[in-house]
Design an enzyme around this catalytic site. Structure first.
Site, PDB file in Angstrom:
ATOM      1  N   THR A  32       0.820  -1.230   0.000  1.00 46.90           N
ATOM      2  CA  THR A  32       0.000   0.000   0.000  1.00 46.90           C
ATOM      3  C   THR A  32       0.846   1.269   0.000  1.00 46.90           C
ATOM      4  O   THR A  32       0.399   2.308  -0.495  1.00 46.90           O
ATOM      5  CB  THR A  32      -1.001   0.050   1.177  1.00 46.90           C
ATOM      6  N   LEU A  42      -6.504   0.092  -2.070  1.00 45.63           N
ATOM      7  CA  LEU A  42      -5.748  -1.007  -2.670  1.00 45.63           C
ATOM      8  C   LEU A  42      -6.321  -2.373  -2.255  1.00 45.63           C
ATOM      9  O   LEU A  42      -6.241  -3.337  -3.018  1.00 45.63           O
ATOM     10  CB  LEU A  42      -4.260  -0.915  -2.297  1.00 45.63           C
ATOM     11  N   LEU A  82      -2.846   5.150  -0.704  1.00 42.89           N
ATOM     12  CA  LEU A  82      -4.155   4.547  -1.001  1.00 42.89           C
ATOM     13  C   LEU A  82      -4.253   3.172  -0.335  1.00 42.89           C
ATOM     14  O   LEU A  82      -4.448   2.148  -1.012  1.00 42.89           O
ATOM     15  CB  LEU A  82      -4.327   4.458  -2.520  1.00 42.89           C
ATOM     16  N   HIS A  83      -4.139   3.149   1.010  1.00 40.53           N
ATOM     17  CA  HIS A  83      -4.119   1.861   1.721  1.00 40.53           C
ATOM     18  C   HIS A  83      -5.403   1.066   1.468  1.00 40.53           C
ATOM     19  O   HIS A  83      -5.369  -0.044   0.939  1.00 40.53           O
ATOM     20  CB  HIS A  83      -3.981   2.096   3.227  1.00 40.53           C
ATOM     21  N   ASP A  84      -6.527   1.614   1.916  1.00 33.72           N
ATOM     22  CA  ASP A  84      -7.778   0.845   1.831  1.00 33.72           C
ATOM     23  C   ASP A  84      -8.273   0.678   0.391  1.00 33.72           C
ATOM     24  O   ASP A  84      -8.754  -0.414   0.040  1.00 33.72           O
ATOM     25  CB  ASP A  84      -8.853   1.489   2.724  1.00 33.72           C
TER      26      ASP A  84
END
Ligand code: BDR
Ligand code: CA
Length: 306
Positions: A191, A237, A233-235
């Site tokens: 991420t 991804l 863009l952690h979530d």
């Protein structure tokens, strides 16, 4: 359509992830469960309701989950995500959460969509661990569990060792990652490679509801974090991993989560080769970023922007 339950601690990047799912023609979001984490449970629940209303989907049920772990209060991240966990004003929701709490709701959805349900977990794993304890058969009933969490072969983001979600409830992370869910783990290893640059504004095209709100969220975040060049863009991804796993390289592993050593709480260590978890170890970052942009720039079939 792929039935999806989103478990979230809404959160700016959780909000983008939810809007991607709502915009997808391939997905039916059958419910949202909320958990404390980025913000207090009251805020994360309110944000989920507000986002659904904004997107014209107040029909999607929201079930409240954990306000704290069995051991302690959550560590909140208002400094990262802004006031009330979203950083932008949105009208108050006119709907309320459903009566059942998250663990019961998750079991019910897993039973109803037996063999088909995807769970996408974007916060501390407290609700999923509680659901599992309550109804162990959800492991067989769930087709796929995608978890945004962990920092396997990279440094953490809340401590040098741990990623925020696994840090916030290491015991729950241990329970879930050691279980026999078909789990895909999308951690900081991938991420942190997928982000929007400040200079690439406005990041989304068009003026459909998801694009408009996403622009506001990301722009506000950059305004509040003047020295940060990138928004990770952690979530989002995790959503890409659920829908397009071929953009990633995966390694099978068993994952150990540190639950005792105070300095290393939530640290995730992989033993590669076999185990219940497939870990995302690499991602085609440009393609994944473009996929996020694309999903949030679509008109969305039912979005009203009301
Ligand atoms: C994770 O922590 C939260 O702040 C984000 O929403 C994401 O789920 C990244 O470590
Ligand atoms: Ca999150």
């Amino acid at each position: 359509m792929i039935p999806v339950v989103v478990d979230m601690d809404s959160g700016t990047d959780d909000a983008l992830a939810l809007m991607m799912l709502l915009n997808s023609q391939a997905v039916e979001v059958v419910g949202i469960t909320t958990v404390g984490g980025n913000a207090r449970l009251a805020d994360t629940t309110r944000n989920a309701l507000r986002l659904l209303e904004y997107m014209g989907r107040p029909d999607i049920p929201v079930a409240r989950g954990a306000a704290r772990t069995a051991q302690r209060a959550f560590h909140y991240a208002y400094d990262v995500h802004g006031a009330r966990g979203l950083g932008i004003p949105l009208p108050s929701p006119t709907t309320r959460p459903v009566r059942s709490r998250a663990p019961a709701f998750i079991s019910r959805m897993a039973s109803r969509y037996r063999g088909k349900l995807n769970i996408i977990a974007l916060g501390p794993l407290t609700n999923i661990a509680r659901a599992l304890r309550k109804e162990p058969r959800i492991v067989e009933w769930t087709k796929q569990l995608v978890v945004m969490g962990g920092a396997v072969d990279v440094a953490g983001n809340i401590t040098p060792y741990a990623e925020f979600n696994t840090f916030n409830d290491p015991d729950a992370a241990h329970t879930v990652l050691a279980s026999f869910f078909a789990t895909s783990l999308v951690g900081l290893d991938v991420t942190t490679r997928v982000s929007f640059d400040r200079t690439d504004a406005p990041w989304f095209t068009g003026d459909a509801p998801a694009a408009t709100l996403s622009k506001r969220i990301v722009r506000t975040w950059f305004d509040e974090h003047l020295t940060s060049p990138r928004y990770h863009l952690h979530d989002p991804l995790a959503v890409i991993a659920a829908l397009d796993p071929n953009l990633f390289s995966w390694h099978r592993a068993s994952i150990d989560v540190e639950m005792e050593n105070a300095a290393r709480l939530g640290m995730t260590t992989a033993t590669y080769g076999s185990g219940p978890v497939r870990v995302a170890v690499a991602v085609r970052a440009e393609d994944a970023t473009a996929a996020v942009t694309d999903m949030l720039s679509r008109p969305g079939d039912r979005a009203s922007g009301a």
